[in-house]
Design a protein around this motif. Sequence first.
Motif, PDB file in Angstrom:
ATOM      1  N   PRO A  54      91.521  39.208  13.711  1.00  0.00           N
ATOM      2  CA  PRO A  54      92.744  39.647  14.601  1.00  0.00           C
ATOM      3  C   PRO A  54      92.508  38.867  16.160  1.00  0.00           C
ATOM      4  N   SER A  55      93.290  38.423  16.881  1.00  0.00           N
ATOM      5  CA  SER A  55      92.632  38.242  18.839  1.00  0.00           C
ATOM      6  C   SER A  55      94.048  38.066  19.380  1.00  0.00           C
ATOM      7  N   THR A  56      94.125  38.643  20.453  1.00  0.00           N
ATOM      8  CA  THR A  56      95.637  37.639  21.379  1.00  0.00           C
ATOM      9  C   THR A  56      94.903  36.756  22.619  1.00  0.00           C
ATOM     10  N   ARG A  57      92.976  37.593  23.426  1.00  0.00           N
ATOM     11  CA  ARG A  57      92.836  37.207  24.626  1.00  0.00           C
ATOM     12  C   ARG A  57      91.712  35.735  24.206  1.00  0.00           C
ATOM     13  N   THR A  58      91.303  35.937  23.667  1.00  0.00           N
ATOM     14  CA  THR A  58      90.921  34.619  22.822  1.00  0.00           C
ATOM     15  C   THR A  58      91.618  33.662  22.208  1.00  0.00           C
ATOM     16  N   ARG A  59      91.827  33.501  21.571  1.00  0.00           N
ATOM     17  CA  ARG A  59      92.903  32.332  20.442  1.00  0.00           C
ATOM     18  C   ARG A  59      93.616  31.477  20.984  1.00  0.00           C
ATOM     19  N   ARG A 107      86.923  32.110  14.758  1.00  0.00           N
ATOM     20  CA  ARG A 107      86.264  33.549  14.766  1.00  0.00           C
ATOM     21  C   ARG A 107      86.326  33.898  13.184  1.00  0.00           C
ATOM     22  N   HIS A 135      79.710  37.007  21.157  1.00  0.00           N
ATOM     23  CA  HIS A 135      80.993  36.241  21.395  1.00  0.00           C
ATOM     24  C   HIS A 135      80.662  35.608  22.656  1.00  0.00           C
ATOM     25  N   GLN A 138      82.716  35.287  25.467  1.00  0.00           N
ATOM     26  CA  GLN A 138      82.884  36.415  25.825  1.00  0.00           C
ATOM     27  C   GLN A 138      82.577  36.433  27.342  1.00  0.00           C
ATOM     28  N   PRO A 273      86.002  44.348  28.326  1.00  0.00           N
ATOM     29  CA  PRO A 273      86.795  42.986  27.319  1.00  0.00           C
ATOM     30  C   PRO A 273      87.686  42.553  26.840  1.00  0.00           C
ATOM     31  N   LEU A 274      88.433  43.947  26.610  1.00  0.00           N
ATOM     32  CA  LEU A 274      90.024  43.911  26.110  1.00  0.00           C
ATOM     33  C   LEU A 274      90.125  43.065  24.840  1.00  0.00           C
ATOM     34  N   PRO A 275      90.616  44.172  23.648  1.00  0.00           N
ATOM     35  CA  PRO A 275      91.760  44.992  23.864  1.00  0.00           C
ATOM     36  C   PRO A 275      90.769  46.549  24.359  1.00  0.00           C
TER      37      PRO A 275
HETATM   38  N1   CP Z   1      87.980  39.955  23.953  1.00  0.00           N
HETATM   39  C1   CP Z   1      88.427  39.658  23.755  1.00  0.00           C
HETATM   40  O1   CP Z   1      87.872  39.094  21.839  1.00  0.00           O
HETATM   41  O2   CP Z   1      88.946  39.601  22.724  1.00  0.00           O
HETATM   42  P1   CP Z   1      90.969  39.556  21.119  1.00  0.00           P
HETATM   43  O3   CP Z   1      89.901  39.866  20.295  1.00  0.00           O
HETATM   44  O4   CP Z   1      92.106  39.914  22.211  1.00  0.00           O
HETATM   45  O5   CP Z   1      90.423  37.668  21.435  1.00  0.00           O
END
Ligand code: CP
Length: 337
Positions: A54-59, A107, A135, A138, A273-275
């Motif tokens: 899963p990913s929000t920001r990176t993807r 990823r 990462h 990041q 770095p979130l989430p």
């Molecule tokens: N910081 C980071 O890698 O966020 P995601 O897991 O949402 O991509």
Amino acid sequence: MDFSGSHILSIDQFNRSDIEKLFSVADSLEPYSSKIKVTRVLEGAILGSMFFEPSTRTRISFGASFNLLGGNVREITEVGSSSLAKGESLIDTAKVLSGYSDIIVMRHPDEGSVQKFAEASRVPVVNGGDGANEHPSQALLDLYTIEKELSQNKKSIDGLRIALVGDLKYGRAVHSLCKILSLYSDITIKLISPEALKLPVKLAEQLTKANIEVIETENLEEGISEVDIIYVTRIQEERFKDKKDAIKYKGLMTLNQSIYTANCEPNTVIMHPLPRDSRNDANELDSDLYENPNLAIFRQADNGVVVRMALFALVLGVENQINKFSKPVNWKINRDL
Ligand code: CP
């Protein structure tokens, strides 16, 4: 490093001048990331966005960055929607997908998997996170954010005092950040974690070798005093063999406004770095910090776009051609936080 055509797999590949070059390209791309101008410099290029975790920001930020440079994105968002689910090897997957793409971001939950994939790929591969290992993009955007935030207080990265809080054992963002900070001088790192989630020994040794002053504590209040940056991380539940073990460590180190006010120097910057895990049993970074102007987490996430644009521009060798293919945008959106 010669960025052009290189895989970006680890912070170990970078030296200070590589980082300065990347940040200078990132600064030059700011009119594009903030949508004042558009460029078609990567028109016709295809990014293979392969996210097997899963990913929000990176993807999304890698995809947005490629789009902002004029390229197209093709995605896999889980193992189950790819032929890995039918037993295809990573090597065959790399050989096939690198025929369809000009660059790939990947990823994967296994440490070392992105390197293995890159070795079989015919195009550059960028590590979007491999298990608990690294990462790198990041860390690059984190350092870019640190530099920008410190400059507001007339400070620089050399001389930085930073507290790393939470799951330092499994947090790949922290691992890459430690490596990147090892390139700078007069750094103090306070490692604040439960005993069982301490930074891996190999990384701690790398910090010592780089002459970084390392202070370890399990006490949040003590650790966040006298630092410029607090970098909080989530308990990486998905890396625990038995997920029930993760529960023991959630909620042990919650940073909220009253703890911040009581212990931190003025203008101490808060990053993550979130989430962040906002569920009641975890809540490592409380939402009562929303009004704190030193909460940099969304500025940090925003910086992911311009830094990733710079990475693409350098790896694909177009960093000097961006303006040639640019024009002003026809719309306007106000994104002030
Ligand atoms: N910081 C980071 O890698 O966020 P995601 O897991 O949402 O991509």
